[in-house]
Structure formats: structure tokens, C-alpha cells
Design a protein around this motif. Structure first.
Motif, PDB file in Angstrom:
ATOM      1  N   LEU A 114      47.425  -2.153  20.561  1.00 38.68           N
ATOM      2  CA  LEU A 114      46.978  -0.765  20.723  1.00 38.68           C
ATOM      3  C   LEU A 114      47.441   0.177  19.607  1.00 38.68           C
ATOM      4  N   PRO A 115      48.703   0.124  19.152  1.00 35.39           N
ATOM      5  CA  PRO A 115      49.118   1.063  18.087  1.00 35.39           C
ATOM      6  C   PRO A 115      48.313   0.947  16.800  1.00 35.39           C
ATOM      7  N   HIS A 116      47.702  -0.203  16.579  1.00 36.14           N
ATOM      8  CA  HIS A 116      46.911  -0.397  15.356  1.00 36.14           C
ATOM      9  C   HIS A 116      45.751   0.589  15.274  1.00 36.14           C
ATOM     10  N   PHE A 117      45.258   1.050  16.412  1.00 42.13           N
ATOM     11  CA  PHE A 117      44.096   1.944  16.442  1.00 42.13           C
ATOM     12  C   PHE A 117      44.488   3.416  16.350  1.00 42.13           C
ATOM     13  N   TRP A 120      48.294   7.648  11.701  1.00 45.56           N
ATOM     14  CA  TRP A 120      49.691   7.991  11.452  1.00 45.56           C
ATOM     15  C   TRP A 120      49.995   9.432  11.828  1.00 45.56           C
ATOM     16  N   VAL A 121      48.978  10.265  11.936  1.00 45.96           N
ATOM     17  CA  VAL A 121      49.205  11.638  12.390  1.00 45.96           C
ATOM     18  C   VAL A 121      49.730  11.619  13.825  1.00 45.96           C
ATOM     19  N   ILE A 122      49.099  10.799  14.660  1.00 46.03           N
ATOM     20  CA  ILE A 122      49.523  10.686  16.057  1.00 46.03           C
ATOM     21  C   ILE A 122      50.860   9.965  16.158  1.00 46.03           C
ATOM     22  N   LEU A 123      50.973   8.849  15.422  1.00 41.32           N
ATOM     23  CA  LEU A 123      52.208   8.065  15.505  1.00 41.32           C
ATOM     24  C   LEU A 123      53.401   8.830  14.941  1.00 41.32           C
ATOM     25  N   ASP A 171      51.328  -2.344  13.128  1.00 42.85           N
ATOM     26  CA  ASP A 171      50.355  -3.326  12.634  1.00 42.85           C
ATOM     27  C   ASP A 171      50.644  -4.777  12.982  1.00 42.85           C
ATOM     28  N   PHE A 172      51.815  -5.084  13.565  1.00 39.22           N
ATOM     29  CA  PHE A 172      52.074  -6.506  13.794  1.00 39.22           C
ATOM     30  C   PHE A 172      51.179  -7.084  14.891  1.00 39.22           C
ATOM     31  N   GLY A 173      50.614  -6.232  15.739  1.00 39.62           N
ATOM     32  CA  GLY A 173      49.675  -6.726  16.747  1.00 39.62           C
ATOM     33  C   GLY A 173      48.428  -7.299  16.124  1.00 39.62           C
ATOM     34  N   PHE A 174      47.939  -6.646  15.070  1.00 43.45           N
ATOM     35  CA  PHE A 174      46.764  -7.162  14.359  1.00 43.45           C
ATOM     36  C   PHE A 174      47.091  -8.490  13.693  1.00 43.45           C
TER      37      PHE A 174
END
Length: 299
Positions: A114-117, A120-123, A171-174
Motif C-alpha cells: 500500500l505505501p507504494h501508491f 511523498w507529500v503524504i508520506l 517501496d519494498f512491497g513492490f
């Protein structure tokens, strides 16, 4: 029959045209602007009216007191990201591959992907809340053990490692999904033969699983080496501050400040051209090494 086959191939080639046009317009077309790197560029005069300065812009950037430090930061952060970007997804893919229940396996895949989507503004906003020295979750947990709060995003010593860990989190999920796909290409008969020979899980992983994943690992490493000077502008720009320039300033953020803040367009373009040239050399070298040591061709 031969004519029909050629017509089908023609239709397939026509499908490439839109993507090819996008690449030409947005990737190759702007390369004409690289001439700015050799000019004392003035926007009011344009490309043809600006005076020619030769290699003055390149001499200027190499004499900048912060340039060597920026280059060192970029390489250090990028190398750490490449290493962790390999270790984390490979490890997770191996662990997930051992889970028998598909529901649990797919649920974990979805959560880590999920974090991949997220941009960086949100993260960056999430990271600011998590790492806040006053109310952040991390510092609160550290307080349980009597550790004083740390301003991770304002401490020059901690900042590069925050960048690396947050990049891995995103990105490690991707990467995990990529390596899980590589695992499906390994012949199950190899594991059966290994079990008959008395090999345990560790030996199966070392002698069958990892060699079977090697082509994909080489490919991902090669792509990472080619982008070693791309330490992540979006991430750094949204997280850094003047207090961490010493260890967090990278080439892309330097280009941003030179070009869009200080309006030194020629100098900024020269830095970008220097970065592209080094990246070209590195990715060419990585292709050669991939073929020589892993007998793997990308093209």
C-alpha cells in the motif's frame, strides 16, 4: 497466410506509436535544452539569444564549496537505498514464500504494498507525525526505556538513515512482489530432489532459491546502479531542512535551488548534465558486469 501475419504485426507496431511519441516529446525533445549548460542563459533572450559561455558553468559547479559534499551525500544515500532495496524485499519474499495459507500471504502482500501508491507529500506528513520529538510515536516508545527524544528529521547524523528506512518502507512491497514472481519460475522438481538428498530449508534456499532468483536480482541491481545519482528528489525535498544540508543535500535538490531559487539556469543545467553523464557511464558498466559475472543480458 504470410500477408495476414504481416498485417497483424503492423497493428501491433502501431500500438507502440502513442508510447513512442510520448517518449520522444517528453524525454528526447527536452534534451535540446541541454545547450543551456554551455550558455549564460537569460530567459528573456531564449536559447538563440543567450551568450555562449563554453565550459564556464562546469568550472563554476566544480568550484562550489558544497558540491563535493553534495556528490558524496548523493552516492552514500543512493548506495544504502540500493543495498536495503535488495535485502528487504528478497528477505520478505523468502518469508512469504514459506506461508502456506494464501489468505494470510495475500493480506500481508497488500499491507506492505500500500505505501507504494502514496506520494511523498503524504508520506512526509506521516513521517513528521511519527518522528516528532514531542508527540511522535517513535520518541514515545523510546521514552518507555528512558531514552531522550531525538529530532530525527532535524539531526544531520540521523537524517540519511531516516531517508533510507522510509524509502524501504515505501517501496519494498513492490520489490517483494517482483521477487515472489521470480520464485514461481523455479522448477519444483529441484526442491523435491534436494529433499531426497537430505537438504534442509537453509540449503534449499542457498543452492536453489537464490540462484533461481539471480537473473531478477541482477536486473534490479543493474537498474539501481544506473540510477545511483538519483537519491530521491521528492523524498528529500519534502523531508529535509537547512539544518540537515550537511548530510541530506543531494544533486537534485542542489539543482532545484540553483535553477528555481537562485535563477542560475545555466549552472543548474550543467549540474544535471554532469549527473546524466555519470549515470550513463555507470549503467553501461553495470550491463557489462552483469553479463561478465552473471552471464545475464538485459538487451
Amino acid at each position: 497466410m504470410f500477408r495476414r501475419g504481416r498485417q497483424d504485426q503492423l497493428l501491433l507496431h502501431l500500438m507502440i506509436v502513442p508510447g513512442l511519441l510520448l517518449v520522444l516529446v517528453f524525454s528526447y525533445g527536452p534534451m535540446a535544452g541541454l545547450v543551456i549548460a554551455f550558455q549564460d542563459f537569460m530567459p528573456t533572450r531564449g536559447l538563440f539569444g543567450s551568450s555562449w559561455s563554453g565550459f564556464d558553468n562546469f568550472e563554476y559547479i566544480f568550484k562550489l564549496p558544497q558540491f563535493s559534499n553534495v556528490l558524496r551525500n548523493t552516492i552514500w544515500i543512493a548506495v544504502m537505498k540500493i543495498i536495503m532495496g535488495l535485502v528487504a524485499p528478497i528477505t520478505m519474499s523468502l518469508l512469504l514464500n514459506e506461508i502456506g495459507k494464501q489468505l494470510v500471504k495475500r493480506s500481508i502482500q497488500t499491507i506492505i504494498y500500500l505505501p507504494h501508491f502514496l506520494s511523498w507529500v503524504i508520506l512526509a506528513g506521516i513521517m513528521l507525525d511519527i518522528l516528532s520529538p514531542s508527540k511522535g510515536l517513535v520518541n514515545q516508545m523510546m521514552g518507555w526505556f528512558g531514552i531522550k527524544p531525538v529530532f530525527f528529521l532535524g539531526n544531520a547524523d540521523w537524517f540519511p538513515y531516516v531517508l533510507v528506512l522510509s524509502d524501504v518502507w515505501k517501496d519494498f512491497g513492490f520489490g517483494t512482489i517482483v521477487y515472489l514472481a521470480a520464485l514461481t519460475s523455479i522448477n519444483p522438481a529441484l526442491y523435491e530432489a534436494a529433499v531426497i538428498d537430505g537438504a534442509g530449508r537453509w540449503k534449499q534456499t542457498w543452492y536453489i532459491t537464490l540462484p533461481g532468483m539471480l537473473p531478477v536480482i541482477v536486473l534490479m541491481t543493474t537498474l539501481g546502479i544506473g540510477g545511483i545519482l538519483n537519491a530521491g528528489f521528492d523524498q528529500v525535498y519534502n523531508l529535509y531542512s537547512p539544518g540537515v544540508y550537511e548530510t541530506g543535500d543531494i544533486i537534485d535538490t542542489l539543482v532545484y535551488r540553483l535553477g528555481l531559487v537562485d535563477f542560475q539556469f545555466g549552472v543548474a543545467t550543467a549540474v544535471g548534465l554532469f549527473k546524466s553523464f555519470i549515470s550513463f557511464l555507470l549503467i553501461s558498466l553495470s550491463y557489462v558486469l552483469a553479463y561478465r559475472f552473471a552471464n545475464y543480458r538485459i538487451f
